[in-house]
Design a protein around this motif. Structure first.
Motif, PDB file in Angstrom:
ATOM      1  N   GLU A 148       0.810  -1.234   0.000  1.00 25.73           N
ATOM      2  CA  GLU A 148       0.000   0.000   0.000  1.00 25.73           C
ATOM      3  C   GLU A 148       0.838   1.276   0.000  1.00 25.73           C
ATOM      4  O   GLU A 148       0.296   2.373  -0.177  1.00 25.73           O
ATOM      5  CB  GLU A 148      -0.950   0.013   1.196  1.00 25.73           C
ATOM      6  N   GLU A 149       2.147   1.145   0.184  1.00 25.71           N
ATOM      7  CA  GLU A 149       3.038   2.302   0.138  1.00 25.71           C
ATOM      8  C   GLU A 149       3.544   2.589  -1.273  1.00 25.71           C
ATOM      9  O   GLU A 149       4.278   3.539  -1.485  1.00 25.71           O
ATOM     10  CB  GLU A 149       4.237   2.099   1.062  1.00 25.71           C
ATOM     11  N   ALA A 175      -2.551  -4.570  -8.435  1.00 31.75           N
ATOM     12  CA  ALA A 175      -2.757  -3.138  -8.206  1.00 31.75           C
ATOM     13  C   ALA A 175      -4.169  -2.761  -8.615  1.00 31.75           C
ATOM     14  O   ALA A 175      -4.656  -3.173  -9.666  1.00 31.75           O
ATOM     15  CB  ALA A 175      -1.740  -2.318  -8.999  1.00 31.75           C
ATOM     16  N   LYS A 176      -4.822  -1.975  -7.765  1.00 37.37           N
ATOM     17  CA  LYS A 176      -6.171  -1.486  -8.048  1.00 37.37           C
ATOM     18  C   LYS A 176      -6.112  -0.023  -8.442  1.00 37.37           C
ATOM     19  O   LYS A 176      -5.202   0.699  -8.037  1.00 37.37           O
ATOM     20  CB  LYS A 176      -7.064  -1.663  -6.818  1.00 37.37           C
ATOM     21  N   HIS A 177      -7.088   0.405  -9.229  1.00 35.69           N
ATOM     22  CA  HIS A 177      -7.129   1.807  -9.636  1.00 35.69           C
ATOM     23  C   HIS A 177      -7.278   2.700  -8.414  1.00 35.69           C
ATOM     24  O   HIS A 177      -8.073   2.430  -7.521  1.00 35.69           O
ATOM     25  CB  HIS A 177      -8.281   2.055 -10.609  1.00 35.69           C
ATOM     26  N   PHE A 178      -6.493   3.756  -8.373  1.00 37.24           N
ATOM     27  CA  PHE A 178      -6.455   4.654  -7.226  1.00 37.24           C
ATOM     28  C   PHE A 178      -7.811   5.303  -6.989  1.00 37.24           C
ATOM     29  O   PHE A 178      -8.441   5.827  -7.901  1.00 37.24           O
ATOM     30  CB  PHE A 178      -5.402   5.733  -7.468  1.00 37.24           C
ATOM     31  N   ASP A 179      -8.259   5.255  -5.745  1.00 35.24           N
ATOM     32  CA  ASP A 179      -9.498   5.907  -5.329  1.00 35.24           C
ATOM     33  C   ASP A 179      -9.188   6.727  -4.085  1.00 35.24           C
ATOM     34  O   ASP A 179      -8.961   6.171  -3.012  1.00 35.24           O
ATOM     35  CB  ASP A 179     -10.578   4.870  -5.018  1.00 35.24           C
ATOM     36  N   SER A 184      -5.904   2.222   1.013  1.00 36.03           N
ATOM     37  CA  SER A 184      -5.320   1.196   0.149  1.00 36.03           C
ATOM     38  C   SER A 184      -5.630  -0.211   0.643  1.00 36.03           C
ATOM     39  O   SER A 184      -5.800  -1.141  -0.140  1.00 36.03           O
ATOM     40  CB  SER A 184      -3.807   1.393   0.055  1.00 36.03           C
ATOM     41  N   GLN A 185      -5.685  -0.381   1.968  1.00 37.53           N
ATOM     42  CA  GLN A 185      -6.061  -1.663   2.575  1.00 37.53           C
ATOM     43  C   GLN A 185      -5.226  -2.827   2.048  1.00 37.53           C
ATOM     44  O   GLN A 185      -5.744  -3.857   1.629  1.00 37.53           O
ATOM     45  CB  GLN A 185      -7.554  -1.937   2.351  1.00 37.53           C
ATOM     46  N   GLY A 186      -3.912  -2.642   2.030  1.00 35.57           N
ATOM     47  CA  GLY A 186      -3.026  -3.745   1.727  1.00 35.57           C
ATOM     48  C   GLY A 186      -2.706  -3.969   0.271  1.00 35.57           C
ATOM     49  O   GLY A 186      -1.997  -4.916  -0.062  1.00 35.57           O
ATOM     50  N   HIS A 187      -3.223  -3.141  -0.619  1.00 40.75           N
ATOM     51  CA  HIS A 187      -2.916  -3.345  -2.029  1.00 40.75           C
ATOM     52  C   HIS A 187      -2.239  -2.112  -2.638  1.00 40.75           C
ATOM     53  O   HIS A 187      -2.411  -1.000  -2.166  1.00 40.75           O
ATOM     54  CB  HIS A 187      -4.179  -3.682  -2.827  1.00 40.75           C
ATOM     55  N   THR A 188      -1.497  -2.355  -3.676  1.00 40.78           N
ATOM     56  CA  THR A 188      -0.862  -1.282  -4.432  1.00 40.78           C
ATOM     57  C   THR A 188      -1.903  -0.602  -5.314  1.00 40.78           C
ATOM     58  O   THR A 188      -2.862  -1.230  -5.769  1.00 40.78           O
ATOM     59  CB  THR A 188       0.278  -1.867  -5.296  1.00 40.78           C
ATOM     60  N   SER A 189      -1.719   0.685  -5.550  1.00 43.42           N
ATOM     61  CA  SER A 189      -2.629   1.432  -6.415  1.00 43.42           C
ATOM     62  C   SER A 189      -1.917   1.850  -7.698  1.00 43.42           C
ATOM     63  O   SER A 189      -0.701   2.029  -7.720  1.00 43.42           O
ATOM     64  CB  SER A 189      -3.138   2.691  -5.702  1.00 43.42           C
ATOM     65  N   CYS A 203       6.483   5.389  -2.151  1.00 43.16           N
ATOM     66  CA  CYS A 203       7.213   4.906  -3.332  1.00 43.16           C
ATOM     67  C   CYS A 203       6.367   5.112  -4.582  1.00 43.16           C
ATOM     68  O   CYS A 203       5.176   4.804  -4.586  1.00 43.16           O
ATOM     69  CB  CYS A 203       7.534   3.416  -3.206  1.00 43.16           C
ATOM     70  N   THR A 204       6.998   5.601  -5.624  1.00 40.31           N
ATOM     71  CA  THR A 204       6.302   5.788  -6.893  1.00 40.31           C
ATOM     72  C   THR A 204       7.092   5.125  -8.006  1.00 40.31           C
ATOM     73  O   THR A 204       8.299   5.339  -8.141  1.00 40.31           O
ATOM     74  CB  THR A 204       6.131   7.286  -7.226  1.00 40.31           C
ATOM     75  N   ILE A 205       6.396   4.315  -8.795  1.00 37.13           N
ATOM     76  CA  ILE A 205       6.955   3.764 -10.033  1.00 37.13           C
ATOM     77  C   ILE A 205       6.236   4.454 -11.183  1.00 37.13           C
ATOM     78  O   ILE A 205       5.013   4.330 -11.313  1.00 37.13           O
ATOM     79  CB  ILE A 205       6.764   2.239 -10.124  1.00 37.13           C
ATOM     80  N   VAL A 206       6.966   5.214 -11.990  1.00 37.03           N
ATOM     81  CA  VAL A 206       6.378   5.901 -13.145  1.00 37.03           C
ATOM     82  C   VAL A 206       6.647   5.018 -14.358  1.00 37.03           C
ATOM     83  O   VAL A 206       7.801   4.817 -14.748  1.00 37.03           O
ATOM     84  CB  VAL A 206       6.973   7.307 -13.330  1.00 37.03           C
ATOM     85  N   PHE A 207       5.584   4.506 -14.966  1.00 35.01           N
ATOM     86  CA  PHE A 207       5.701   3.479 -16.001  1.00 35.01           C
ATOM     87  C   PHE A 207       5.387   4.053 -17.382  1.00 35.01           C
ATOM     88  O   PHE A 207       4.345   4.667 -17.597  1.00 35.01           O
ATOM     89  CB  PHE A 207       4.742   2.326 -15.697  1.00 35.01           C
TER      90      PHE A 207
END
Length: 237
Positions: A148-149, A175-179, A184-189, A203-207
């Motif tokens: 979630e970070e 990863a779920k779409h950011f809302d 986040s409840q344990g998942h990546t957005s 942490c940010t990954i720019v893809f």
């Protein structure tokens, strides 16, 4: 609240004495100032005002420049330049400025430097991009960051979104779409750069970012790279 909240709110008319606007470059126009003024006891000209804006580096929406209209409403408004970065580690903030064409700015950093340098991975085909995504994501988890970070960003066009969704499926990154209204409840957005503007993540990954060094200021690059507080990874084509 949002400008839309105020536009639709009749009961709050002529109620407030103090006005604070954040991200003003995205919403201050002559029309929006009329709407806001109606909610202030003495109008904009008679209110206590604090306005925060970055017209050079974070104006990514097609909104007319409202500074002239603001000056007409408030001719005695004072302008100050904020030069302290309170979000990013120095390595991340410096990279965001350099790659977006803003290295001319003299910025100080509130956070202490831990000698971290952002990572840039380049790919020539989709398979390589997936390998970089798996390596980057698992690398962050291996040094102690929680799912979630981590937020994964892409550009706004449909092709970029579909490419990221396909890469997430191929890499088994859940990863779920950011809302913004939900934890986040344990998942990546994941989100587009526009959707995540105004937010940040550890942490940010720019893809899939097309990131070329240029003398021209690129607000999209600055916004995307400056979302990260602690770790920044760019996977660029």
């Amino acid at each position: 609240g949002t400008l839309e909240d105020f536009s639709n709110s009749i009961e709050n008319s002529s109620k407030y004495h103090v006005l604070i606007i954040d991200e003003a470059q995205d919403l201050v126009t002559n029309e929006s100032l009329k709407t806001i003024s109606a909610h202030l006891v003495n109008g904009i000209a008679g209110a206590y005002i604090r306005i925060f804006a970055d017209y050079e580096g974070q104006k990514i929406y097609d909104v007319p420049d409202g500074r002239t209209a603001l000056k007409n409403y408030c001719p005695d408004l004072f302008t100050f330049t904020l030069t302290e970065n309170c979000r990013n580690l120095p390595g991340i903030g410096t990279a965001a400025l350099f790659l977006s064409g803003r290295s001319h700015l003299a910025i100080s950093y509130r956070r202490s430097d831990d000698n971290y340098t952002p990572e840039l991975f380049e790919y020539s085909n989709f398979e390589e991009s997936v390998v970089h995504l798996i390596k980057s994501y698992n690398g962050l988890l291996s040094i102690g960051f929680m799912p979630e970070e981590i937020v994964i960003l892409c550009e706004e066009d449909q092709e970029s979104i579909l490419r990221l969704e396909k890469a997430l499926a191929a890499s088994n990154v859940r990863a779920k779409h950011f809302d913004p209204s939900l934890e986040s409840q344990g998942h990546t957005s994941w989100a587009t750069i526009k959707d995540f503007k105004g937010f940040d993540a550890s942490c940010t990954i720019v893809f899939g970012l097309e990131c070329e060094i240029s003398n021209e200021i690129d607000p999209f690059i600055y916004v995307s790279l400056s979302r990260a507080r602690d770790r920044l990874i760019v996977i660029s084509k």
